[in-house]
Every structure is written in structure tokens, then in C-alpha cells.
Design an enzyme around this catalytic site. Structure first.
Site, PDB file in Angstrom:
ATOM      1  N   ARG A 224       0.848  -1.181   0.000  1.00 53.06           N
ATOM      2  CA  ARG A 224       0.000   0.000   0.000  1.00 53.06           C
ATOM      3  C   ARG A 224       0.891   1.240   0.000  1.00 53.06           C
ATOM      4  O   ARG A 224       1.926   1.277   0.674  1.00 53.06           O
ATOM      5  CB  ARG A 224      -0.920   0.030   1.243  1.00 53.06           C
ATOM      6  N   HIS A 272       0.708  -0.252 -10.360  1.00 53.74           N
ATOM      7  CA  HIS A 272      -0.207  -1.084  -9.573  1.00 53.74           C
ATOM      8  C   HIS A 272      -0.584  -2.352 -10.338  1.00 53.74           C
ATOM      9  O   HIS A 272      -1.765  -2.650 -10.565  1.00 53.74           O
ATOM     10  CB  HIS A 272      -1.465  -0.292  -9.196  1.00 53.74           C
TER      11      HIS A 272
END
Length: 309
Positions: A224, A272
Site C-alpha cells: 500500500r 499497480h
């Protein structure tokens, strides 16, 4: 009896999930009406992505659970209208994707591949890397993904240490708590971050903890974005304490074009892509949880609201 399942995700997701979900329900002998629209009073389960338009769960009085399509639940877990059981996604396909991505970037740093990929001066400068058994890797976050990554790296020969905020049983050598974090980082040639995004994990890597890493360590973050203090990492890269960083997740996504990570010579940005929910394998996880709910069995992968994951 028909089970009404509401699919609540961005519209573009429906074509990817409709057939795999229906196939998974059928494989388990479940009679399901899967649809993007159901009257809230008739819904039994909600298959959910946190970026869906649905944000108010108060009308769903009959529903038994919200079954998240994402591994991360930070965008939903604190929704004040959500009083239903919430299950996070633990998808075997996602786990495989994550282990492959991490293994690739670990091996890139371990073998020093960049020195040969970018060699404009055509320098003949042999560099023989150490063996994997001579490298120490710290995995921060030993959930399903972290444990799978640790086991993969150990099979490749690396010495791996796991860290979690609380004690956890594991076949991997473990540290926990604040003192354990320092112990895990202080001998790590590379650190891989796979913690959830919670208030307690924000800026896990900061000026103090980055300084605990040995000079020349590498940082790999597919977990994250908020786990790392961006400015502290840039400073550690600039002064040479950290040798390089590969980052797949960011506080703001897409990563703004003006962000210094883009131009930093020691930072690799990937958009991502380390792990994404795979519809076929994720559908089986969803279907199994619906089966469990109908049978009165405990749901898999329930979220602890207090811890946030």
C-alpha cells in the site's frame, strides 16, 4: 430457493465476472440470481468492489454478507453504514501474481541486472553477485500474500524473516512489535512491504526505520502506498543509504506526473500491477462463501473491524 446476489462494482467489471461467478455458483449447486440490480430488500449477498457507486448499505436488511473483490478493505471497512459481515478477497490467482512479481524484482536487485541493461558506455565490468543464501530479506506483513511471498523466496534460497505487528504462528522466522521491526530491518538486504493500509501501519518506513536498514538495502513495495513516507525514502535514496526502490502502489493513483518518483534514477515505478483479482479464481472464493452462508458455516476471510483488515 433462489439466492439473490447483487454485483456492485464499476460497470466495466461485469463482463469479466458474470460468467465466472455463475459457473462457480453452478459448480457448488447453488441456485443464484446474480444481477447488477436487485431491490435492496431482496438481496442476500453483495459482491462488492470499494470503487462501486454503492456506498450506503442501510437498505440491505436481509443481506448476510458483503464479499469484497479486493484484497484491500481500507476503502470500505470504516463505512459507518456497513453493519454486515465483511469478507476480504484471498484469491489464489492474486497470490500467484504477487509472488511472481516480487520474485522478479528481488532477483533483479539480487543479480544486479540493471548494471547490464543500462550500460551506455559499453563497460566490460564483471560483477559476480553473492548466492541467494547470502542475502537476507525482510517481509513486513505476514498475511496470506506475505506468507506466500516468504515461502517462494525461501525456495529460491534466500534467508527470509517475517514481521507482523502482533505475534503470529508461522513456519517462517518471525519478529513482531516495534522492537521486532528494528530487528527485522537491521539485517535486511531487501525489505518487501505487504502490510494492510491502516492508521497503525501508515509510514512504517519513515526516517527512523529507514535508517535501521543496512546501507545499500533495497525497498520493494507492492503493498500500500501510505506504508512509506515518500520524502523520507527520497532522502534515503539521495544520500545513498538506500540503493534502490521498486514501487507498485502510491498514496495517489495514478501517480501524478510531477511526483519525484518518476524521475528519480534509483526508483522504478510500476502502475499497480503486482497483483490483481483474477475473475476465475476469485469467483470460486465468492461462491464458497455464499455456500457457507447458506449452510450456516463461518465465512472465510472475515475482516476484523477493530484492526481494519
Amino acid at each position: 430457493m433462489t439466492i439473490n446476489v447483487l454485483f456492485a462494482a464499476r460497470e466495466g467489471s461485469w463482463p469479466n465476472y458474470e460468467a465466472p461467478l455463475n459457473a462457480a455458483f453452478e459448480d457448488l449447486g447453488l441456485k443464484v440470481d446474480l444481477a447488477r440490480t436487485h431491490a435492496p430488500k431482496d438481496v442476500d449477498y453483495i459482491v462488492y468492489a470499494p470503487n462501486a457507486p454503492l456506498q450506503d448499505f442501510t437498505p440491505f436488511h436481509r443481506a448476510k454478507a458483503v464479499l469484497n473483490l479486493w484484497a484491500g478493505v481500507d476503502a470500505i471497512v470504516r463505512n459507518p453504514t456497513l453493519n454486515l459481515p465483511l469478507a476480504r478477497m484471498v484469491d489464489p490467482g492474486m497470490t500467484t501474481s504477487m509472488t511472481e512479481w516480487v520474485a522478479g524484482h528481488v532477483m533483479r536487485y539480487h543479480l544486479g541486472i540493471d548494471r547490464y541493461v543500462v550500460n551506455p558506455n559499453q563497460n566490460w565490468a564483471p560483477h559476480v553477485p553473492p548466492l541467494a543464501s547470502e542475502r537476507q530479506i525482510a517481509i513486513l506483513g505476514m498475511g496470506a500474500l506475505g506468507s506466500a511471498v516468504a515461502e517462494m523466496l525461501m525456495r529460491l534460497g534466500f534467508h527470509v524473516t517475517g514481521w507482523s505487528r502482533r505475534p503470529k504462528d508461522s513456519s517462517i522466522p518471525m519478529h513482531h512489535g516495534a522492537d521486532g521491526l528494528r530487528a527485522a530491518l537491521s539485517c535486511a538486504d531487501m525489505v518487501v512491504l505487504l502490510l494492510p493500509d491502516t492508521p497503525a501501519t501508515a509510514n512504517t518506513l519513515n526516517p527512523e526505520t529507514l535508517a535501521w536498514l543496512p546501507k545499500g538495502a533495497f525497498v520493494i513495495n507492492p503493498g500500500r502506498g501510505p506504508l512509506i513516507d515518500d520524502q523520507a525514502l527520497i532522502a534515503a535514496l539521495d544520500d545513498g543509504h538506500i540503493a534502490g526502490a521498486t514501487l507498485d502502489v502510491f498514496r495517489t493513483e495514478p501517480l501524478p506526473q510531477e511526483h519525484p518518483f518518476w524521475a528519480h534514477p534509483k526508483v522504478t515505478v510500476t502502475p499497480h500491477v503486482a497483483a490483481e483479482t483474477r475473475p476465475i479464481t476469485a469467483a470460486r472464493v465468492i461462491a464458497e462463501n455464499v455456500r457457507r452462508g447458506e449452510a450456516g458455516e463461518p465465512f472465510l476471510h472475515l475482516v476484523d473491524r477493530d484492526s481494519g483488515y
